[in-house]
Design a protein around this motif. Structure first.
Motif, PDB file in Angstrom:
ATOM      1  N   PRO A 189       0.714  -1.188   0.022  1.00  0.00           N
ATOM      2  CA  PRO A 189       0.134  -0.123   0.103  1.00  0.00           C
ATOM      3  C   PRO A 189       0.814   1.201  -0.069  1.00  0.00           C
ATOM      4  O   PRO A 189       1.815   1.488   0.621  1.00  0.00           O
ATOM      5  N   GLY A 190       0.498   2.181  -1.005  1.00  0.00           N
ATOM      6  CA  GLY A 190       1.171   3.416  -0.986  1.00  0.00           C
ATOM      7  C   GLY A 190       1.936   3.527  -2.218  1.00  0.00           C
ATOM      8  O   GLY A 190       2.416   4.647  -2.423  1.00  0.00           O
ATOM      9  N   THR A 191       2.364   2.344  -3.059  1.00  0.00           N
ATOM     10  CA  THR A 191       2.973   2.520  -4.157  1.00  0.00           C
ATOM     11  C   THR A 191       2.276   2.765  -5.158  1.00  0.00           C
ATOM     12  O   THR A 191       0.896   2.482  -5.291  1.00  0.00           O
ATOM     13  N   PRO A 192       2.686   3.321  -6.312  1.00  0.00           N
ATOM     14  CA  PRO A 192       1.820   3.605  -7.315  1.00  0.00           C
ATOM     15  C   PRO A 192       1.098   2.428  -7.954  1.00  0.00           C
ATOM     16  O   PRO A 192       0.039   2.358  -8.641  1.00  0.00           O
ATOM     17  N   GLU A 193       1.919   1.289  -8.058  1.00  0.00           N
ATOM     18  CA  GLU A 193       1.393   0.098  -8.638  1.00  0.00           C
ATOM     19  C   GLU A 193       0.148  -0.336  -7.690  1.00  0.00           C
ATOM     20  O   GLU A 193      -0.751  -0.773  -8.456  1.00  0.00           O
ATOM     21  N   TYR A 194       0.279  -0.411  -6.659  1.00  0.00           N
ATOM     22  CA  TYR A 194      -0.709  -0.904  -5.658  1.00  0.00           C
ATOM     23  C   TYR A 194      -2.190   0.083  -5.882  1.00  0.00           C
ATOM     24  O   TYR A 194      -2.796  -0.490  -5.963  1.00  0.00           O
ATOM     25  N   GLN A 195      -1.871   1.199  -5.862  1.00  0.00           N
ATOM     26  CA  GLN A 195      -3.100   2.109  -6.011  1.00  0.00           C
ATOM     27  C   GLN A 195      -3.470   1.863  -7.595  1.00  0.00           C
ATOM     28  O   GLN A 195      -4.781   1.969  -7.796  1.00  0.00           O
ATOM     29  N   TYR A 196      -2.779   1.821  -8.663  1.00  0.00           N
ATOM     30  CA  TYR A 196      -3.385   1.780  -9.744  1.00  0.00           C
ATOM     31  C   TYR A 196      -4.110   0.314  -9.924  1.00  0.00           C
ATOM     32  O   TYR A 196      -5.295   0.300 -10.578  1.00  0.00           O
ATOM     33  N   LEU A 197      -3.499  -0.704  -9.378  1.00  0.00           N
ATOM     34  CA  LEU A 197      -4.361  -1.991  -9.530  1.00  0.00           C
ATOM     35  C   LEU A 197      -5.742  -1.917  -8.439  1.00  0.00           C
ATOM     36  O   LEU A 197      -6.634  -2.496  -9.064  1.00  0.00           O
ATOM     37  N   LEU A 198      -5.529  -1.408  -7.495  1.00  0.00           N
ATOM     38  CA  LEU A 198      -6.849  -1.271  -6.657  1.00  0.00           C
ATOM     39  C   LEU A 198      -7.713  -0.643  -7.146  1.00  0.00           C
ATOM     40  O   LEU A 198      -8.923  -1.036  -7.375  1.00  0.00           O
ATOM     41  N   LYS A 199      -7.558   0.576  -7.890  1.00  0.00           N
ATOM     42  CA  LYS A 199      -8.569   1.413  -8.481  1.00  0.00           C
ATOM     43  C   LYS A 199      -8.893   0.712  -9.853  1.00  0.00           C
ATOM     44  O   LYS A 199     -10.280   0.834 -10.209  1.00  0.00           O
ATOM     45  N   SER A 200      -8.246  -0.238 -10.373  1.00  0.00           N
ATOM     46  CA  SER A 200      -8.468  -0.896 -11.558  1.00  0.00           C
ATOM     47  C   SER A 200      -9.428  -1.881 -11.326  1.00  0.00           C
ATOM     48  O   SER A 200     -10.383  -2.040 -11.894  1.00  0.00           O
ATOM     49  N   PHE A 201      -9.202  -2.572 -10.324  1.00  0.00           N
ATOM     50  CA  PHE A 201     -10.273  -3.926  -9.753  1.00  0.00           C
ATOM     51  C   PHE A 201     -11.488  -3.083  -9.288  1.00  0.00           C
ATOM     52  O   PHE A 201     -12.286  -3.905  -9.405  1.00  0.00           O
ATOM     53  N   LEU A 202     -11.514  -2.033  -8.476  1.00  0.00           N
ATOM     54  CA  LEU A 202     -12.478  -1.519  -7.939  1.00  0.00           C
ATOM     55  C   LEU A 202     -13.313  -0.560  -8.869  1.00  0.00           C
ATOM     56  O   LEU A 202     -14.256  -0.108  -8.421  1.00  0.00           O
ATOM     57  N   LEU A 203     -12.576  -0.535 -10.131  1.00  0.00           N
ATOM     58  CA  LEU A 203     -13.514   0.537 -11.113  1.00  0.00           C
ATOM     59  C   LEU A 203     -13.425   1.830 -10.654  1.00  0.00           C
ATOM     60  O   LEU A 203     -14.513   2.384 -10.698  1.00  0.00           O
ATOM     61  N   ILE A 204     -12.435   2.373  -9.742  1.00  0.00           N
ATOM     62  CA  ILE A 204     -12.471   3.732  -9.598  1.00  0.00           C
ATOM     63  C   ILE A 204     -11.802   4.625 -10.520  1.00  0.00           C
ATOM     64  O   ILE A 204     -10.580   4.085 -10.961  1.00  0.00           O
ATOM     65  N   PRO A 205     -12.312   5.830 -10.935  1.00  0.00           N
ATOM     66  CA  PRO A 205     -11.560   6.603 -11.889  1.00  0.00           C
ATOM     67  C   PRO A 205     -10.407   7.047 -11.824  1.00  0.00           C
ATOM     68  O   PRO A 205      -9.895   7.193 -10.554  1.00  0.00           O
ATOM     69  N   GLN A 206      -9.266   6.890 -12.442  1.00  0.00           N
ATOM     70  CA  GLN A 206      -7.829   7.430 -12.527  1.00  0.00           C
ATOM     71  C   GLN A 206      -7.308   7.716 -13.731  1.00  0.00           C
ATOM     72  O   GLN A 206      -8.001   7.746 -14.741  1.00  0.00           O
ATOM     73  N   ALA A 207      -6.134   8.608 -13.747  1.00  0.00           N
ATOM     74  CA  ALA A 207      -5.484   9.088 -14.972  1.00  0.00           C
ATOM     75  C   ALA A 207      -5.258   8.050 -15.979  1.00  0.00           C
ATOM     76  O   ALA A 207      -5.420   8.114 -17.195  1.00  0.00           O
ATOM     77  N   ASP A 208      -4.979   6.817 -15.707  1.00  0.00           N
ATOM     78  CA  ASP A 208      -4.682   5.762 -16.583  1.00  0.00           C
ATOM     79  C   ASP A 208      -6.041   4.931 -16.988  1.00  0.00           C
ATOM     80  O   ASP A 208      -6.935   4.714 -16.029  1.00  0.00           O
ATOM     81  N   TYR A 209      -5.796   4.317 -18.073  1.00  0.00           N
ATOM     82  CA  TYR A 209      -6.759   3.199 -18.094  1.00  0.00           C
ATOM     83  C   TYR A 209      -6.786   1.996 -17.243  1.00  0.00           C
ATOM     84  O   TYR A 209      -5.574   1.706 -16.844  1.00  0.00           O
ATOM     85  N   PRO A 210      -7.650   1.402 -16.879  1.00  0.00           N
ATOM     86  CA  PRO A 210      -7.690   0.198 -16.037  1.00  0.00           C
ATOM     87  C   PRO A 210      -6.892  -0.846 -16.645  1.00  0.00           C
ATOM     88  O   PRO A 210      -6.253  -0.691 -17.763  1.00  0.00           O
ATOM     89  N   VAL A 211      -6.856  -1.927 -15.633  1.00  0.00           N
ATOM     90  CA  VAL A 211      -5.510  -3.221 -16.113  1.00  0.00           C
ATOM     91  C   VAL A 211      -6.009  -3.718 -17.575  1.00  0.00           C
ATOM     92  O   VAL A 211      -5.255  -4.325 -18.275  1.00  0.00           O
ATOM     93  N   LEU A 212      -7.458  -3.926 -17.564  1.00  0.00           N
ATOM     94  CA  LEU A 212      -7.936  -4.114 -18.696  1.00  0.00           C
ATOM     95  C   LEU A 212      -8.724  -2.928 -19.304  1.00  0.00           C
ATOM     96  O   LEU A 212      -9.466  -2.399 -18.869  1.00  0.00           O
ATOM     97  N   LEU A 213      -8.073  -2.447 -20.675  1.00  0.00           N
ATOM     98  CA  LEU A 213      -8.491  -1.199 -21.172  1.00  0.00           C
ATOM     99  C   LEU A 213      -9.757  -0.896 -21.252  1.00  0.00           C
ATOM    100  O   LEU A 213     -10.367   0.234 -20.878  1.00  0.00           O
TER     101      LEU A 213
END
Length: 451
Positions: free
Chosen positions: A121-145
């Motif tokens: 927790p706290g790393t960019p990778e962790y935050q990116y994956l967490l938002k991807s799987f929870l479908l939370i909006p973020q600057a990058d596309y989710p882990v599956l486009l």
């Protein structure tokens, strides 16, 4: 009542998205092979992203349709939200996990940091994956486009669940107020082409497509049937023309452009077809389908793409819609004549068109899984075809990017078949069991029918 026609529309929407992504992979393969050929998939299907807009409108319609008998209040909201969340997330997690495996293997996501410690927790990778799987909006596309569309879906479900707190008679006014807020937010410059946070998600114009679908649902469930056959015919021509006129993506086309030019005719189409379904007049879809096919085929003959000059695309659309409209009138006239002179001949066609509608409805049942898993099928096929040696005698057929059309045709038709198969497998392995488990759990918790 089972809306088989709306399920068929979902199947068509899924196929549009599949062909659109197949074109993108075909173009990528041609570039990689150094080929000067243009993609065989073009014309109307070069803007097949419109399948997403149709999905959004259908989703808004279905939300109104399945909640028409629910009583307003907290229990109804919780019931609805439980049904929708458990419908979306389990299959998304399965698809996103496959996407994560691909990204790890390709080196796009590092699960181990340079010090050899797994991400935490706290790393960019962790935050990116967490938002991807929870479908939370973020600057990058989710882990599956393609998960970006599900972010919009979840947002709509959350707000719609809140609206279910109100008595049903207030729902039209609540939807209208929601739409006004979106317009105001857009005028204030709060929206972006891609939603990157909660604010830009809430302000994104594409939410209007859900609202359009919900408005169509309110009209149908209220028995407001206004010339549904005419609305269906005109909406199809409008939609085909709007897709044909689409240019290269821009901030306008990614926001209000697709909402007004594609979302509105999609809403008219859903309203018209659902109304015909409710009235038992699905035979009226025959001239509509014939006109659509004729218009698309004519447009395809021009060999255009979104980068073609606007005046050329405009002229092609005018001719295509003219021929599509004439085809509709001819089929209507022929049907009237047969109905007067040879009604038996007309009735003999029933098994054929009902069978086709049933096939498309089956695709509609699998459409969510087709949507989530088709990129894996297309990507694997593209990679397999790229492994064929240039000097191989099989290269003209099996190497994508080789001179000629055989390789392109194989990729298109094999890709469609593989995508449908992947969707069916995903439906049987992930989606259907999840529906059964969570449907049972929901009935135990809320003691109600499944939404």
């Amino acid at each position: 009542m089972k809306l088989q026609s709306v399920q068929a529309l979902r199947g068509i929407a899924a196929l549009l998205v599949v062909v659109y992504h197949a074109r993108a992979l075909e173009l990528a393969a041609l570039v990689q092979a150094g080929s000067s050929e243009t993609a065989l998939i073009g014309g109307f299907f070069a803007s097949g992203f419109a399948g997403v807009d149709l999905f959004f409108v259908i989703s808004g319609f279905i939300m109104v349709w399945v909640t028409q008998d629910l009583r307003s209040g907290p229990i109804a909201s919780a019931d609805f939200l439980f049904a929708r969340v458990t419908r979306v997330y389990p299959v998304w997690w399965a698809a996103a996990a496959l996407g994560l495996v691909y990204m790890v293997l390709s080196g796009d996501v590092a699960l181990i940091d340079p010090s050899g410690v797994a991400i935490k927790p706290g790393t960019p990778e962790y935050q990116y994956l967490l938002k991807s799987f929870l479908l939370i909006p973020q600057a990058d596309y989710p882990v599956l486009l393609i998960g970006w569309t599900l972010i919009h879906e979840i947002y709509f479900y959350l707000v719609f669940a809140l609206l279910l707190q109100l008595p049903r008679r207030f729902l039209p006014f609540a939807l209208l107020g929601w739409g006004v807020l979106i317009v105001a937010a857009s005028l204030l410059g709060l929206s972006l082409p891609i939603a990157q946070n909660v604010l830009t998600l809430a302000a994104h114009p594409m939410t209007m497509e859900f609202i359009f679908g919900a408005a169509a649902g309110l009209m149908v469930t209220s028995g407001m049937f206004w010339h549904p056959r005419l609305v269906t015919l005109l909406s199809i021509l409008w939609l085909v023309g709007a897709i044909g006129l689409q240019g290269v993506p821009s901030p306008y086309t990614l926001q209000w452009g697709r909402v007004l030019e594609i979302g509105l005719p999609c809403a008219g189409l859903v309203y018209g077809i659902a109304s015909l379904n409710d009235q038992g007049r699905l035979a009226c879809l025959i001239p509509a389908a014939a006109g659509a096919v004729a218009a698309v085929l004519i447009y395809q003959l021009f060999g255009l793409d979104p980068a073609s000059p606007f005046d050329v695309r405009r002229d092609a659309v005018i001719l295509a819609l003219s021929i599509g409209g004439v085809t509709m009138l001819v089929i209507l006239w022929a049907g009237w004549l047969l109905g007067q002179a040879r009604p038996g001949w007309l009735l003999a066609t029933t098994p054929a068109w009902r069978g086709l509608l049933g096939m498309l409805a089956h695709l509609g049942n699998w459409s969510y899984s087709i949507y989530l898993f088709h990129l894996f099928a297309l990507g694997i096929l593209q990679r397999l075809m790229a492994r064929t040696e240039v000097t191989s005698p099989l290269a003209p057929l099996f190497r994508l990017g080789a001179p000629g059309l055989l390789d392109n045709l194989l990729f298109i038709f094999a890709g469609l078949a593989a995508s449908i198969a992947a969707g069916w497998i995903g439906y049987m392995i992930a989606e259907k069991p999840a529906q059964a488990v969570f449907g049972w759990l929901r009935r135990r918790i809320f003691r109600t029918r499944t939404v």
